[in-house]
Design a protein around this motif. Structure first.
Motif, PDB file in Angstrom:
ATOM      1  N   ASP A   3     -10.493  38.195  54.609  1.00 57.24           N
ATOM      2  CA  ASP A   3      -9.622  37.712  53.528  1.00 57.24           C
ATOM      3  C   ASP A   3      -9.845  38.531  52.258  1.00 57.24           C
ATOM      4  O   ASP A   3     -10.779  39.341  52.180  1.00 57.24           O
ATOM      5  CB  ASP A   3      -9.798  36.200  53.285  1.00 57.24           C
ATOM      6  N   ASP A   4      -8.974  38.334  51.277  1.00 54.83           N
ATOM      7  CA  ASP A   4      -9.023  39.137  50.047  1.00 54.83           C
ATOM      8  C   ASP A   4     -10.340  38.932  49.301  1.00 54.83           C
ATOM      9  O   ASP A   4     -10.910  39.865  48.749  1.00 54.83           O
ATOM     10  CB  ASP A   4      -7.856  38.755  49.118  1.00 54.83           C
ATOM     11  N   GLU A   5     -10.803  37.671  49.292  1.00 61.51           N
ATOM     12  CA  GLU A   5     -12.012  37.336  48.546  1.00 61.51           C
ATOM     13  C   GLU A   5     -13.215  38.113  49.089  1.00 61.51           C
ATOM     14  O   GLU A   5     -14.043  38.615  48.335  1.00 61.51           O
ATOM     15  CB  GLU A   5     -12.242  35.825  48.685  1.00 61.51           C
ATOM     16  N   THR A   6     -13.292  38.209  50.408  1.00 59.28           N
ATOM     17  CA  THR A   6     -14.407  38.939  51.015  1.00 59.28           C
ATOM     18  C   THR A   6     -14.228  40.443  50.818  1.00 59.28           C
ATOM     19  O   THR A   6     -15.190  41.154  50.519  1.00 59.28           O
ATOM     20  CB  THR A   6     -14.517  38.582  52.508  1.00 59.28           C
TER      21      THR A   6
ATOM     22  N   ARG B 104     -19.126  33.322  46.908  1.00 65.36           N
ATOM     23  CA  ARG B 104     -17.925  32.498  47.060  1.00 65.36           C
ATOM     24  C   ARG B 104     -18.227  31.106  46.512  1.00 65.36           C
ATOM     25  O   ARG B 104     -19.342  30.611  46.669  1.00 65.36           O
ATOM     26  CB  ARG B 104     -17.592  32.396  48.556  1.00 65.36           C
ATOM     27  N   SER B 105     -17.242  30.489  45.855  1.00 66.07           N
ATOM     28  CA  SER B 105     -17.466  29.110  45.421  1.00 66.07           C
ATOM     29  C   SER B 105     -17.033  28.176  46.547  1.00 66.07           C
ATOM     30  O   SER B 105     -15.960  28.336  47.125  1.00 66.07           O
ATOM     31  CB  SER B 105     -16.700  28.816  44.132  1.00 66.07           C
ATOM     32  N   HIS B 106     -17.892  27.245  46.875  1.00 69.53           N
ATOM     33  CA  HIS B 106     -17.633  26.339  47.990  1.00 69.53           C
ATOM     34  C   HIS B 106     -16.965  25.061  47.507  1.00 69.53           C
ATOM     35  O   HIS B 106     -17.200  24.612  46.390  1.00 69.53           O
ATOM     36  CB  HIS B 106     -18.955  25.987  48.688  1.00 69.53           C
ATOM     37  N   PRO B 107     -16.146  24.447  48.362  1.00 71.96           N
ATOM     38  CA  PRO B 107     -15.496  23.195  47.963  1.00 71.96           C
ATOM     39  C   PRO B 107     -16.509  22.057  47.869  1.00 71.96           C
ATOM     40  O   PRO B 107     -17.524  22.053  48.569  1.00 71.96           O
ATOM     41  CB  PRO B 107     -14.510  22.946  49.110  1.00 71.96           C
ATOM     42  N   ASP B 108     -16.217  21.120  46.996  1.00 71.32           N
ATOM     43  CA  ASP B 108     -17.004  19.888  46.926  1.00 71.32           C
ATOM     44  C   ASP B 108     -16.553  19.016  48.100  1.00 71.32           C
ATOM     45  O   ASP B 108     -15.364  18.716  48.228  1.00 71.32           O
ATOM     46  CB  ASP B 108     -16.709  19.198  45.587  1.00 71.32           C
ATOM     47  N   LEU B 109     -17.468  18.647  48.977  1.00 68.35           N
ATOM     48  CA  LEU B 109     -17.066  17.889  50.165  1.00 68.35           C
ATOM     49  C   LEU B 109     -16.846  16.409  49.865  1.00 68.35           C
ATOM     50  O   LEU B 109     -16.441  15.643  50.741  1.00 68.35           O
ATOM     51  CB  LEU B 109     -18.089  18.064  51.294  1.00 68.35           C
ATOM     52  N   GLY B 110     -17.118  15.990  48.641  1.00 59.55           N
ATOM     53  CA  GLY B 110     -16.787  14.624  48.243  1.00 59.55           C
ATOM     54  C   GLY B 110     -17.823  13.607  48.697  1.00 59.55           C
ATOM     55  O   GLY B 110     -18.896  13.945  49.186  1.00 59.55           O
ATOM     56  N   THR B 111     -17.460  12.340  48.534  1.00 58.19           N
ATOM     57  CA  THR B 111     -18.367  11.234  48.838  1.00 58.19           C
ATOM     58  C   THR B 111     -18.013  10.646  50.200  1.00 58.19           C
ATOM     59  O   THR B 111     -16.848  10.351  50.455  1.00 58.19           O
ATOM     60  CB  THR B 111     -18.223  10.136  47.762  1.00 58.19           C
ATOM     61  N   PRO B 112     -19.007  10.481  51.071  1.00 56.54           N
ATOM     62  CA  PRO B 112     -18.694   9.953  52.407  1.00 56.54           C
ATOM     63  C   PRO B 112     -18.239   8.497  52.356  1.00 56.54           C
ATOM     64  O   PRO B 112     -18.776   7.702  51.586  1.00 56.54           O
ATOM     65  CB  PRO B 112     -20.021  10.089  53.158  1.00 56.54           C
TER      66      PRO B 112
END
Ligand SMILES: [Cu+2]
Length: 476
Positions: A178-181, A339-347
């Motif tokens: 991908d472009d980011e990589t 790379r910035s990773h997504p916040d996976l949120g609260t289970p």
């Protein structure tokens, strides 16, 4: 009774149900492999498959599953099962946002089902264990490549036979860019080196001997389909994609001088930042990408890639030789962030899942005490939500190790028995090692456009075949 039934009922001839520690004491080595001068063959790098047709948004590929032979040991022809006659299969290079169709024609005598490991794909293209391509038939898999750049791999997943099929050669790499990589300017071309590492039991004629669950005899380690190959490297940096495509062999890889590597990616792509390390542990189906700087070595230096799980006196410890040529120049500087990773949120749901050997019915590999039933859905998950999983290996008797793979998603590993895991194996992960006696906590977000039934299972494929596999259903 057919072979698949023998496997199903756990009566395959010679089945060795040995815990790892015990198996290691039974170490033997095939006489044939022993006669080969180490590092006398060149490392093969599987060629990149060309599409036979392309549109502005999609690339079309086709691969035939055929019996063939491979040169694993010099001078010997080993019968193998292949994609397009190649062992391992050709590499597919895809691009994020650009779709791929892969038409598979099964010219073997057994059914197959091709799974793209680590991919976010529709259920009908996931290679479900019962979604068979029968001999003579074809199936076209559609992959949207909607996820970030990653080192994925494709392999057979047909129920009961996946273990032997993959062992005999039905796997290959699928790389998403991908472009980011690209913007990171990582080493590319000949300096982007994929290494598919696997265990094998080579018989007297160089043949691949398959006995279900026979970890103890699979003491030859192959790299890209060759035994103890050597690879000439320039005195510069290489992006090395390490994939443990073994049926049953855990690896802990390091350079023979224990010098530093920089881990940049895990199963599902880039880490958030580069992680310097001297070892990378990969259990079956795990991947990692590292940048190795060969500019620190004088031309002529020979350096080994070692599996330190094999003791210092074991001839299967050294699996690949790098031979450094000059001149030296390091050109890539690791950035602070990858790379910035997504916040996976609260289970919103917590689950306990136990991977354990069951003594019931003569003994089998179970998930929560149950064997695989393609008609049973273990639980439903709501698309877009996050769950907390406690994955336990409660085996206190035989100490069997496992690695759990969840189809469809990349998850975050939090801790093992309460101890946080290192950044190199935290995120993004689709396979996690579950040693006996460990409880691994992980956050799983079903962040996908797709719904339907997807398996999760042990990726010691001999265990999955008998029958450490279950399935979840993603619902809207
Ligand atoms: Cu297992």
């Amino acid at each position: 009774m057919q072979r698949r039934d023998l496997i199903r009922y756990g009566m395959a001839a010679g089945a060795a149900l040995l815990p790892m520690g015990f198996a290691a004491n039974l170490w033997t080595r095939s006489a044939q492999a022993e006669q080969v001068a180490p590092f006398s063959t060149r490392l093969r790098v599987p060629r990149v498959l060309s599409p036979y047709f392309s549109t502005s948004t999609e690339d079309y590929y086709k691969m035939d599953l055929v019996e063939s032979t491979a040169s694993i040991l010099p001078g010997l022809k080993t019968p193998v099962l292949t994609f397009n006659g190649q062992f391992p299969g050709p590499t597919i290079r895809a691009r994020r946002g650009r779709a791929t169709r892969v038409k598979i024609t099964n010219r073997l005598t057994t059914p197959t089902s091709i799974h793209l490991h680590g991919a976010d794909v529709p259920a009908e293209s996931d290679g479900h264990p019962t979604d068979e391509i029968v001999p003579g038939a074809s199936k076209t898999y559609r992959y949207g490549n909607i996820q970030p750049a990653a080192t994925l791999w494709y392999h057979d997943h047909v129920h009961h036979l996946e273990s032997e099929h993959v062992y005999r050669g039905l796997s290959g790499l699928y790389l998403i860019d991908d472009d980011e990589t690209d913007a990171l300017g990582l080493p590319s071309g000949a300096y982007d080196l994929p290494l598919q590492i696997r265990d094998a039991h080579l018989g007297p004629a160089g043949e691949l001997v398959y006995t279900w669950n026979d970890f103890a005899s699979r003491t030859s380690v192959l790299v890209n389909g060759g035994f103890q190959p050597t690879h000439e490297v320039r005195g510069t940096q290489y992006r090395i994609r390490l994939a443990n495509v073994s049926n049953t062999r855990p690896l802990r890889l390091r350079l023979s001088d224990a010098s530093e590597m920089v881990q940049i990616a895990s199963d599902g792509g880039l880490l958030s930042r580069p992680v310097p390390c001297t070892e990378v542990e990969l259990w079956p189906a795990e991947r990692a990408e590292v940048v190795v700087d060969f500019s620190r070595y004088a031309a002529g230096t020979k350096l080994m890639l070692e599996n330190v799980f094999a003791g210092p006196s074991r001839p299967d410890r050294q699996i690949l030789q790098f031979e450094v040529t000059g001149p030296a120049a390091a050109t890539w500087t690791p950035p602070a962030l990858l790379r910035s990773h997504p916040d996976l949120g609260t289970p919103i749901v917590t689950r306990n899942i136990d991977f354990v050997w069951s003594e019931a019915n003569g003994g089998f590999y179970s998930i929560d005490g149950q064997g695989y039933d393609p008609h049973r859905v273990q639980f439903q998950v709501r698309r877009g939500t996050t769950e907390l999983w406690h994955v336990n290996n409660s085996d206190a008797v035989r100490n069997f190790p496992h690695s759990m793979h969840v189809h469809l998603v990349q998850f975050r590993v939090l801790d093992r028995n309460g101890v946080p895991v290192g950044e190199g194996e935290a995120y993004p992960k689709d396979t996690v090692r579950i040693p006996a006696g460990q409880n691994v906590r992980m956050l799983v977000k079903f962040d996908t456009p797709y719904t339907g039934i997807y398996p999760f299972h042990c990726h010691f494929l001999d265990h999955a075949a008998h029958s450490m596999m279950a399935q979840l259903e993603v619902v809207p």
